[in-house]
Design a protein around this motif. Structure first.
Motif, PDB file in Angstrom:
ATOM      1  N   UNK A   1       0.841  -1.194   0.000  1.00 46.96           N
ATOM      2  CA  UNK A   1       0.000   0.000   0.000  1.00 46.96           C
ATOM      3  C   UNK A   1       0.877   1.244   0.000  1.00 46.96           C
ATOM      4  N   UNK A   2       0.634   2.142  -0.941  1.00 53.52           N
ATOM      5  CA  UNK A   2       1.369   3.401  -1.049  1.00 53.52           C
ATOM      6  C   UNK A   2       0.412   4.552  -0.768  1.00 53.52           C
ATOM      7  N   UNK A   3       0.804   5.427   0.135  1.00 55.04           N
ATOM      8  CA  UNK A   3      -0.039   6.540   0.561  1.00 55.04           C
ATOM      9  C   UNK A   3       0.698   7.850   0.345  1.00 55.04           C
ATOM     10  N   UNK A   4       0.038   8.786  -0.309  1.00 53.81           N
ATOM     11  CA  UNK A   4       0.530  10.158  -0.432  1.00 53.81           C
ATOM     12  C   UNK A   4      -0.105  10.995   0.668  1.00 53.81           C
ATOM     13  N   UNK A   5       0.725  11.763   1.373  1.00 55.35           N
ATOM     14  CA  UNK A   5       0.257  12.599   2.479  1.00 55.35           C
ATOM     15  C   UNK A   5       0.535  14.065   2.157  1.00 55.35           C
ATOM     16  N   UNK A  74       2.598  16.085  -7.119  1.00 52.84           N
ATOM     17  CA  UNK A  74       2.949  14.729  -6.697  1.00 52.84           C
ATOM     18  C   UNK A  74       2.358  13.684  -7.633  1.00 52.84           C
ATOM     19  N   UNK A  75       1.126  13.902  -8.082  1.00 52.51           N
ATOM     20  CA  UNK A  75       0.443  12.913  -8.913  1.00 52.51           C
ATOM     21  C   UNK A  75       0.869  12.972 -10.367  1.00 52.51           C
ATOM     22  N   UNK A  76       1.218  14.160 -10.855  1.00 51.06           N
ATOM     23  CA  UNK A  76       1.483  14.300 -12.289  1.00 51.06           C
ATOM     24  C   UNK A  76       2.945  14.521 -12.629  1.00 51.06           C
ATOM     25  N   UNK A  77       3.791  14.792 -11.622  1.00 51.13           N
ATOM     26  CA  UNK A  77       5.171  15.111 -11.942  1.00 51.13           C
ATOM     27  C   UNK A  77       6.230  14.404 -11.132  1.00 51.13           C
ATOM     28  N   UNK A  78       5.839  13.638 -10.137  1.00 54.56           N
ATOM     29  CA  UNK A  78       6.826  13.043  -9.241  1.00 54.56           C
ATOM     30  C   UNK A  78       6.804  11.518  -9.211  1.00 54.56           C
ATOM     31  N   UNK A  79       5.831  10.899  -9.859  1.00 53.36           N
ATOM     32  CA  UNK A  79       5.734   9.446  -9.791  1.00 53.36           C
ATOM     33  C   UNK A  79       5.148   8.912 -11.087  1.00 53.36           C
ATOM     34  N   UNK A  80       5.600   7.722 -11.480  1.00 52.37           N
ATOM     35  CA  UNK A  80       5.071   7.085 -12.683  1.00 52.37           C
ATOM     36  C   UNK A  80       3.787   6.317 -12.416  1.00 52.37           C
ATOM     37  N   UNK A  82       0.262   6.033  -9.629  1.00 51.53           N
ATOM     38  CA  UNK A  82      -0.457   6.747  -8.569  1.00 51.53           C
ATOM     39  C   UNK A  82      -0.411   5.986  -7.255  1.00 51.53           C
ATOM     40  N   UNK A  83      -0.576   6.698  -6.132  1.00 47.49           N
ATOM     41  CA  UNK A  83      -0.679   6.010  -4.840  1.00 47.49           C
ATOM     42  C   UNK A  83      -2.012   5.283  -4.739  1.00 47.49           C
TER      43      UNK A  83
END
Length: 249
Positions: A1-5, A74-80, A82-83
């Motif tokens: 589980x990956x969570x963005x805070x 975070x969602x559009x520029x930092x990860x390939x 989504x959390x």
């Protein structure tokens, strides 16, 4: 589980640090939050200047923008990828009733919801961070319930607004589904003068509760319960569509 805070009080706020500590025990977390307090930013995006993201010594990322900016970047520029879940908070004070329209905490979660992700905004009822570790334990309980499938009856995505009383963990009441209450209109602005004699204005205090009856977030938290309110984004006043159509005929 990956969570963005994320949050709106800034990456150094006790609330986001307590929340990150609590959730790190059950999930892989990434924190992207404003560089300073952005309370009341609502769903604003920064479009008049470029934004930067910096990694702090504690591993958090901070951005010189709004809570919505942080989640958007975070969602559009930092990860390939989504959390699995986005959480916001823990806010320094309540986000209930009409206050949710102005809240940067709720806005951060809303941005994730608009991207099709489940999102939860957490706030403490009273400002000052009293018993913030207890609030973080409640937040972890709710996230764990989601991980265990206990919120499977909700559609995906969902957007939850959670308000937690400032009480020791053992004294906090049950998780309670609620609707948003309503407030009277805000107090007038406060007029003042700056050191150069120019007139300035401070936004006045929020209005008193107008609808705090049973079933509302105001009522539940006044009883020591944790208020969980599912939110939606569709602002269309559907009952007026036919009236408008007849008026335009």
């Amino acid at each position: 589980m990956r969570i963005l805070i994320s949050n709106d009080d800034g990456y150094l706020a006790p609330g986001i640090n307590a929340l990150a500590d609590a959730l790190a025990a059950i999930a892989e977390i990434v924190v992207v939050a404003p560089d300073s307090n952005r309370s009341g930013a609502s769903n604003s995006l920064t479009l008049d200047r470029p934004l930067s993201v910096t990694k702090a010594a504690n591993g958090f990322y901070f951005c010189n923008g709004t809570p919505t900016d942080c989640v958007h970047i975070a969602l559009t520029g930092m990860s390939d990828s989504p959390p699995d879940l986005v959480v916001s908070g823990i806010n320094n004070g309540q986000n209930m009733g009409d206050d949710t329209l102005y809240s940067g905490t709720v806005a951060a979660a809303t941005e994730a919801y608009l991207f099709g992700l489940p999102a939860i905004a957490f706030s403490q009822v009273n400002a000052g961070w009293a018993h913030v570790d207890s609030a973080a334990r409640v937040a972890r309980d709710i996230v764990q319930r989601y991980l265990d499938g206990g919120l499977a009856m909700l559609p995906t995505p969902f957007l939850l607004n959670v308000n937690i009383p400032n009480l020791p963990y053992e004294q906090i009441g049950p998780l309670t589904p609620t609707r948003l209450g309503r407030r009277h209109q805000s107090e007038p602005v406060i007029r003042a003068q700056d050191p150069r004699g120019r007139e300035i204005f401070w936004i006045g205090a929020v209005g008193a509760c107008r609808d705090a009856g049973e079933g509302t977030d105001f009522h539940a938290t006044s009883q020591g319960q944790v208020s969980l309110t599912p939110l939606q984004i569709d602002l269309t006043h559907k009952t007026q569509l036919d009236l408008l159509a007849r008026g335009l005929a």
